[in-house]
Enzyme design. Structure first.
Site, short mmCIF file in Angstrom:
data_model
loop_
_atom_site.label_atom_id
_atom_site.label_comp_id
_atom_site.label_asym_id
_atom_site.label_seq_id
_atom_site.Cartn_x
_atom_site.Cartn_y
_atom_site.Cartn_z
CE1 TYR A 60 -0.99 1.98 -4.59
CE2 TYR A 60 0.10 0.68 -6.31
CZ TYR A 60 -0.49 1.82 -5.92
OH TYR A 60 -0.23 3.07 -6.76
CG HIS A 128 2.73 6.77 -3.42
ND1 HIS A 128 2.54 5.39 -2.90
CD2 HIS A 128 1.82 6.84 -4.31
CE1 HIS A 128 1.59 5.10 -3.61
NE2 HIS A 128 1.23 5.86 -4.40
N PRO A 229 -6.15 5.57 -16.08
CG PRO A 229 -5.16 4.45 -17.72
CD PRO A 229 -5.21 4.57 -16.31
N GLY A 231 -10.51 5.75 -15.93
CA GLY A 231 -11.37 6.48 -15.02
C GLY A 231 -12.13 5.47 -13.78
NE ARG A 232 -9.50 5.91 -8.39
CZ ARG A 232 -9.11 7.17 -8.55
NH1 ARG A 232 -9.79 8.07 -9.13
NH2 ARG A 232 -7.88 7.36 -8.08
N GLY A 233 -12.74 2.47 -14.14
CA GLY A 233 -13.89 1.74 -14.60
C GLY A 233 -14.88 2.53 -15.51
CG PHE A 234 -17.16 6.94 -15.38
CD1 PHE A 234 -18.50 6.60 -14.94
CD2 PHE A 234 -16.88 7.76 -16.37
CE1 PHE A 234 -19.55 7.57 -15.45
CE2 PHE A 234 -17.96 8.59 -16.84
CZ PHE A 234 -19.20 8.46 -16.57
#
Length: 339
Positions: A60, A128, A229, A231-234
């Protein structure tokens, strides 16, 4: 938030049921607006609120996120920091990376992560991604040796199949498996998304089609750690793709393209209706569902703002009914692959 704890694998170490995923503070989401001081403040606020499980990785930002987390938690040796190796960055500007999990490379990566974090021992270290050019037994065996050397406390895997998990577990205990899991991504439960065979091909995506990994962890005394968890903001029902920065990887993500977004609104409509009945937010309902997937499930939602941090932690106090859970479990598959 109500003070609650869950065991990390069978280590005897109890941690907060919701951890904090720190990737977005350095990598993947609106990097042009990255603010290290604000991100460190969010990490420290999380600690003040009882969060003691933090997730980062060497890849990252090519070490940036580990350094950030290390600085923020320098005075808190009592919290658990999880990091990962086996992916290396080739080009930071394009997020180009590759799998590299030879024993020699992993030894170098572990030493670098210890230096970045400023810690003499890494609490939880994940492989990873499985490197298809290296026998898993070689990669996992090298990591097990580093446990014996006192460099790592516990080992985990990320985005693996049940077969791969069993191969690793036969050599050294798997304390945790991290994979994407949410109301619109059930791959780790062996449920594919629409038009998705569970086998994405990119370096940072999943390894191979893998069965019900969540149940495997429950059966073998390991924790399951859902990343993304929300949904990447969705699933917060507040994403406007048109307003995302150009360097935000969701701009080109299949799930966030107009046709898929429109199709998948049925998911957020159901979540919002249940949230309204509980005087909660869609994010809190989504996290409450994730927490309900098992007593050793430890979701790690990410955020860069104190407001969203506090909102997420409020999910611990949301109690879904059996009817709610059945309705959420019954949601159909999302359209679009996740990478």
């Amino acid at each position: 938030m109500t003070k609650m704890v869950r065991e990390l694998g069978t280590t005897g170490r109890m941690v907060s049921p919701l951890g904090l995923g720190c990737m977005g503070m350095s990598w993947g989401y609106a990097e042009s607006s990255r603010n290290d001081a604000e991100s460190m403040a969010v990490i420290r606020t999380a600690v003040d609120q009882g969060v003691d499980f933090f997730d980062t990785a060497r890849v990252y930002g090519d070490g940036h996120n580990e350094r950030l987390v290390g600085r923020a938690l320098k005075e808190r040796p009592d919290v658990v920091i999880a990091t990962k190796g086996g992916l290396v960055v080739d080009d930071l500007s394009t997020h180009t990376m590759r799998r590299e999990a030879t024993p020699d490379s992993l030894r170098r990566q572990v030493d670098e992560s210890m230096s970045h974090l400023g810690r003499e021992i890494i609490d939880l270290y994940y492989l990873h991604r499985v490197d298809p050019t290296v026998p898993l037994e070689d990669s996992w065996g090298a990591l097990a040796d580093m446990v014996s050397q006192g460099k790592i406390r516990w080992l985990g895997l990320s985005e693996v199949s049940t077969v791969e998990a069993a191969r690793a577990h036969a050599i050294h205990p798997v304390t945790a498996i991290q994979s994407e899991l949410s109301l619109w991504t059930r791959d780790a439960q062996g449920i594919a998304s629409a038009g998705h065979d569970l086998r994405p091909a990119t370096a940072g995506s999943a390894s191979t089609s893998g069965g019900d990994v969540v149940s495997w962890t429950a059966d073998h005394g390991a924790s399951f750690v859902p990343f993304a968890p929300l949904g990447r903001g969705f699933l917060t029902d507040s994403i406007d793709v048109g307003k995302l920065d150009d360097d935000d990887f969701r701009k080109t993500n299949p799930r966030f393209q107009p046709e898929a977004m429109e199709h998948n609104r049925f998911i957020t409509a159901t979540v919002r209706r249940i949230a309204t009945a509980h005087d909660a937010s869609p994010a809190q309902v989504s996290l409450a569902w994730a927490l309900g997937q098992g007593p050793r499930v430890l979701p790690i939602p990410g955020t860069r703002t104190p407001r969203h941090l506090m909102e997420n932690l409020g999910a611990i106090d949301v109690s879904l009914s059996e009817t709610d859970i059945a309705e959420l479990d019954g949601l159909g598959p999302a359209q679009g692959s996740r990478y």
